[in-house]
Enzyme design. Structure first.
Site: not given
Ligand code: ATP
Ligand code: MG
Length: 574
Positions: A48, A272, A282
């Site tokens: 995102e 994660r 984020k």
């Molecule tokens: P954040 O919690 O940092 O905002 P998010 O999951 O909301 O992370 P996205 O941009 O939606 O951020 O993530 C893109 C991809 O990266 C998704 O498939 C998510 O599952 C993966 N991802 C995000 N954070 C992690 C992490 N700490 N470890 C492994 N994969 C991750």
């Molecule tokens: Mg997300």
């Protein structure tokens, strides 16, 4: 000191094999191909664009790209940009940069917003099939009606509207007739479902907001959960890998795909990445940036890809780390020292050595001829003979580290002290003969004599010295600013706080130390931004973008001491 390659674990170096160690994701893909469930492998990385990527995303990227590659498949980069209020082009650009820097090239580049028209048409289909309805409850009321894990949900009084009325209202929502938040489109599933995600989830909300790509074309936006699964399906994604928190959403993604009769993408969840002493969220990273606790998303203390890149990390180190961490079905926390271990291992191989003095103390060699200059040969990289040697100027006045001299040496201190002989790296053996002190009694200069027979550091008579120290010729030294970093947070788990406090209370006040007047050997002048070195005995450093002509700025990427190797030896790794 530098790690010994012979005792290091085997790691994979190329992106193609970055996911080559055993993992259950690979097993599932292999089995699906064998059983004929899919005949191709298509993955995607779906960020995102509401922030910069962090090292956790690097794990997802390595898995998405690495596994597809292993099976001759393809990987799309898709921006899941369903939330116009938090998304920006700056984030899109940084994400493109970061994925490339990690060493991956996408096949398709897509945006969920490309599919807004298709998603809208599918919403109409679900309405016509009696599987979606317009609800006049506010978002807050929807939440209240949803119930909880222990209480069933309550059906909305608008749930049983006619298809015609729903079509009319939804069309008018789209046309902009209603203010934000006054109506939603909901899927008609089951208000008594034990899975809260299936209790008539919202598909569309009204939001008169400009979107970074579609501008003002839309004033209704699909929810992430309504867009994600179908976006996968549109792209014929076979294995949609994501983190564990989406496991409860999987039945909903499947429900949409089944109702619409479209390509069945399969979601698989993995753990994660969490790292000690830092945060991988984020939202929280954005807060650190916005409140000025760091100097932007690419601050070298940040766990963002852009931050660690600026700090001097290599993509290879990150990929090797991610491979070693592996995947599991339960969330855990990985020791930051493990990441640093893979960083050191890679930098040890590739970083040329150089000499720099961070906290200078003047050393004068009284019996060395005034005005004399010698060029001494120094090895560029003992790990890589092809890197060759360079000439380092040596003269009567040098700088050494303040730490390398003690007027009264404690037990086991073998470096310089009055009467003691040490080796100057690549140069001569010197013996301390006296000190000069200032009015406060502090040592400001030390005096030595050198043994001309020890050029290059050898002793013809075979006598031994217990210490070799680094130095820089005073007249030839390049002044530089050097930035030393400690962990951004003082606690292994930054979220562990006193009552009433949040993670900000765990910020490490000493995470940045600026050394304003370091003395560098002349070969370090005018080096390109991003160039990496090992400053002998001090760690790995790289040229920061703040560097200006005549004013070099270096970041310490990581110190030399490898605590992870010790932890691993003791069997206390993750
Ligand atoms: P954040 O919690 O940092 O905002 P998010 O999951 O909301 O992370 P996205 O941009 O939606 O951020 O993530 C893109 C991809 O990266 C998704 O498939 C998510 O599952 C993966 N991802 C995000 N954070 C992690 C992490 N700490 N470890 C492994 N994969 C991750
Ligand atoms: Mg997300």
């Amino acid at each position: 000191m530098a790690t010994n390659p012979k005792t290091e674990p085997e790691v994979n170096a190329s992106p193609a094999t970055a996911a080559a160690s055993s993992n259950f994701l690979r097993d599932i893909i292999r089995e699906d191909l064998r059983a004929g469930k899919y005949t191709h492998v298509q993955t995607r990385f779906p960020p995102e664009p509401n922030g910069y990527l962090h090292i956790g995303h690097a794990k997802a990227i390595c898995l998405d790209f690495g596994l597809a590659d292993e099976f001759g498949g393809k990987t799309n980069l898709r921006f899941d940009d369903t939330n116009p209020e938090k998304e920006e082009q700056e984030y899109v650009d940084s994400i493109l940069d970061d994925v490339r820097w990690l060493g991956f090239e996408w096949d398709g580049l897509y945006y969920a917003s490309d599919y807004f028209g298709q998603l809208y048409d599918w919403a109409i289909k679900l309405i016509k099939d009696g599987k979606a309805y317009v609800d006049d409850l506010t978002a807050e009321q929807v939440r209240d009606f949803r119930g909880s894990l222990t209480a069933p949900g309550v059906e909305s009084p608008y749930r049983n509207r006619s298809v015609e009325e729903n079509l009319d209202l939804f069309e008018r929502m789209r046309a902009g007739e209603f203010p934000d938040g006054t109506r939603t489109l909901r899927a008609k599933i089951d208000m008594a479902s034990p899975n809260l995600n299936l209790r008539d989830p919202i598909m569309y909300r009204i939001l008169h907001a400009s979107h970074h790509r579609t501008g003002d074309k839309w004033c209704i936006y699909p929810m992430y959960d309504y867009a994600h699964g179908q976006s996968d399906s549109i792209e014929k994604v076979t294995h949609s890998m994501c983190t564990l928190e989406f496991a409860d959403h999987q039945p909903l993604y499947r429900w949409y795909i089944e109702q619409l009769g479209i390509f069945p993408s399969q979601q698989i969840e993995f753990d994660r990445l969490n790292l000690t002493y830092t945060l991988l969220s984020k939202r929280k990273l954005l807060q650190l940036v916005n409140e000025g606790h760091v100097h932007g998303w690419d601050d070298p203390r940040m766990p963002t890809i852009s931050g660690i890149r600026r700090r001097g990390y290599t993509p290879e180190a990150i990929r090797n780390f991610v491979t070693a961490v592996g995947v599991s079905r339960t969330n855990g926390t990985t020791d930051l020292a493990m990441l640093e271990h893979f960083l050191r291992e890679d930098l040890n191989r590739r970083a040329p050595r150089a000499m720099a003095v961070l906290r200078p103390l003047k050393l004068v060699i009284d019996n060395y001829p005034e005005g004399q200059l010698e060029e001494l040969e120094a090895v560029n990289n003992p790990e890589e003979p092809a890197a060759g040697t360079r000439q380092v100027p040596f003269s009567r006045e040098l700088y050494i580290e303040q730490d390398d001299f003690r007027e009264t040496p404690p037990p086991k201190y073998f470096r310089l002290s009055p009467g003691r002989e040490v080796r100057l790296r690549y140069a001569y053996l010197v013996t301390c003969t006296g000190v000069v002190k200032n009015g406060q009694g502090e040592v400001v200069e030390i005096h030595c004599t050198y043994d001309p027979a020890t050029r290059g550091g050898n002793t013809p008579d075979g006598r031994k010295v217990k210490a070799t120290i680094h130095w820089v010729s005073a007249a030839h030294a390049v002044n530089a600013e050097v930035r030393l970093y400690d962990t951004l947070f003082a606690k292994p788990d930054p979220n562990q706080t006193e009552e009433g406090q949040d993670f900000m209370s765990n910020l490490n006040p000493n995470s940045l130390e600026v050394v304003p007047q370091a003395k560098l050997e002349p070969s370090l002048a005018n080096r390109a931004v991003g160039t990496r070195f090992q400053f002998e005995r001090l760690g790995y450093f790289c040229v920061d973008p703040d560097t200006a002509p005549g004013k070099p700025v270096f970041n310490r990427t990581v110190a030399l001491k490898d605590t992870w190797a010790k932890i691993e030896k003791a069997g206390q790794g993750r």
